[in-house]
Scaffold this motif. Sequence first.
Motif, short mmCIF file in Angstrom:
data_model
loop_
_atom_site.label_atom_id
_atom_site.label_comp_id
_atom_site.label_asym_id
_atom_site.label_seq_id
_atom_site.Cartn_x
_atom_site.Cartn_y
_atom_site.Cartn_z
N SER A 106 1.18 -1.18 0.25
CA SER A 106 -0.26 0.10 -0.04
C SER A 106 0.80 1.66 0.13
CB SER A 106 -0.69 -0.15 1.48
OG SER A 106 -0.22 -0.18 2.87
N ALA A 107 -0.13 2.35 -0.37
CA ALA A 107 1.10 3.57 -0.24
C ALA A 107 -0.29 4.93 -0.45
CB ALA A 107 1.68 3.54 -1.81
N LEU A 108 0.57 6.14 -0.01
CA LEU A 108 -0.68 7.13 0.16
C LEU A 108 -0.21 8.45 -0.76
CD1 LEU A 108 0.60 7.73 3.97
CD2 LEU A 108 -1.62 7.32 3.55
N CYS A 109 -1.92 8.76 -1.23
CA CYS A 109 -1.47 9.83 -2.07
C CYS A 109 -2.68 10.81 -1.79
CB CYS A 109 -2.25 8.57 -3.65
SG CYS A 109 -3.56 8.31 -2.90
N ASP A 110 -2.28 11.57 -2.74
CA ASP A 110 -3.72 13.09 -2.40
C ASP A 110 -2.92 13.80 -1.76
OD1 ASP A 110 -5.65 14.41 -2.55
OD2 ASP A 110 -6.80 13.35 -2.82
N TYR A 111 -2.20 14.92 -2.37
CA TYR A 111 -1.52 15.43 -1.22
C TYR A 111 -2.10 16.86 -1.04
CZ TYR A 111 1.43 12.17 -0.91
OH TYR A 111 1.72 10.04 -0.89
N SER A 112 -3.67 17.35 -2.08
CA SER A 112 -3.84 18.58 -2.23
C SER A 112 -4.69 19.12 -0.72
CB SER A 112 -4.97 18.37 -3.33
OG SER A 112 -6.18 17.38 -2.99
N CYS A 113 -4.25 18.52 0.13
CA CYS A 113 -4.10 19.25 1.38
C CYS A 113 -3.08 18.91 2.42
CB CYS A 113 -5.62 18.74 2.03
SG CYS A 113 -6.89 18.89 1.01
N SER A 114 -2.78 18.52 1.63
CA SER A 114 -0.69 19.08 2.35
C SER A 114 -0.31 20.42 2.81
CB SER A 114 0.26 17.71 1.92
OG SER A 114 -0.36 17.00 1.60
N THR A 115 0.48 19.86 3.75
CA THR A 115 1.56 21.17 4.25
C THR A 115 2.82 20.64 4.10
OG1 THR A 115 -0.32 22.57 5.56
CG2 THR A 115 1.42 23.79 5.88
N ILE A 116 3.83 21.66 3.78
CA ILE A 116 5.69 21.23 4.08
C ILE A 116 5.91 22.12 5.28
CG2 ILE A 116 7.05 21.47 3.20
CD1 ILE A 116 6.24 21.44 0.44
#
Length: 479
Positions: free
Chosen positions: A321-331
Amino acid sequence: MLTWPGVFALLGAALPPAEAQQRRCAYLARPNNARPMEEAGNVSGAVQRCGHTPCCMGYFRLSHGPPIPDLLGCNVVPRECPESSCSSSHQVDNFTHCVCSADLCNANLTWLAPPPPGPASWGVSSICTVLIPMALLLLLCMVMCHRSIRKSGAKPSYGRVTSQCSCHGSQSPDLDLTCIELHQMVGQGYFASVWSGSVAGAAVAVKVFPARSLPQCLTERSVYSLALLEHAGVLRFLGAGSVPHGPDRFLVLELATQGSLRSFLCQNSSSWACTLRLAQGVAQGLAFLHSDFHRKGMHKPSVAHGDISSSNAVVRADGSSALCDYSCSTILCSCSPLHQHSNVSQVSPQMGTLCYRSPEVLDGCVNLRSSHYLLQGDVYALGLLFWELCSRCADLCTGPAVPEHQLPYEAELGGSPSLGELVDWVSERRERPHIPPSWGVHFQGTYTIKEVLEDCWDHDPEARLTAQSAARRLATLSP
């Protein structure tokens, strides 16, 4: 004819004095963005009264005339906003953005066109004015550094290259997508759709962002562009681009043939070994995203995902498995106190899928200037994701059949609980999804899966595990 600043000035003058203590921002959103944007504060006409931030933000389209407002409102993610006016000189795909700290400051953009390169037009006095103070400052820094090295007893390392702190990736050139083929839609999200497709004969996943979702596309691409963002628990990024004369933007990603984790769980039950492997994949991926490290002269800052859910994880053909979708992410930048907690996007309207939101986010009682709640909010959602996985595990089931897949709190509150229902159940009553007794005795290691769940979704963010601790605990469980 009234201009944008004139309209907002009149609206601001009409607001009652009792509301002047809240930051007031110019508000503009298309119907597709209105619902998530309204969570940042109350909207009255063309003005939004911020509930959690002193900062306003704005996205503007740059054309041949004045900048055209495209998205305006309250900023809802941790961000320094020392400037009282809305100004920018940075342009991406004919868009620019600003963050500012005065009432209605985002109603109008001051576009600061970058100066032409090269010192050819500088006079001698200008060069001296710039270079002499720089030389003195450099000399002072060398003296201070030399004294510090002598005091510490360390040996100087002249000529050695050290890693640079970087909170923004170096974007690769756009792909040539004239030969892209979209075969079948495999997912539909709030901001984009996902298709199986091919580029130059290679099977890929293509995430298609319509023009209205450009800010979210830029956020996700910025995360994928970070240095050292390579991990088995993070979906692999292959490139980005657009079709000539088309408004949509594309992200080209590794194709996970078994689809999203949510669709996988809806269609399949699994053994404990398979369940544990899926859980370890997302846990290790999140631990990697949250980590901040330097390697090979490069720096990877910490990233808060912001929307952990079974819809935002995928299952590969081999069962990993892997994570995806970083449209709400914060650096989260750690370079210096002046830049801590900066983010790649000026707006993250969703703050996570509703049923996965942590108690403090549901309550609205979070410190938006601290990165801690962002990271620990991810861990709370990770605990709910573990519960989803275990609820479809045949080896953990004590009944005659494995229960059908359900989202967190679906059994207690139904398939589409409201914000008020979740606040009452999760925050006020401090209830969590039901854990069968068998989860506390089967497949024990140093910890049981029941203990891992409960320590991830603890009501107190300070008491929750970190993502790294959660991954380490899962590694101790017997497959």
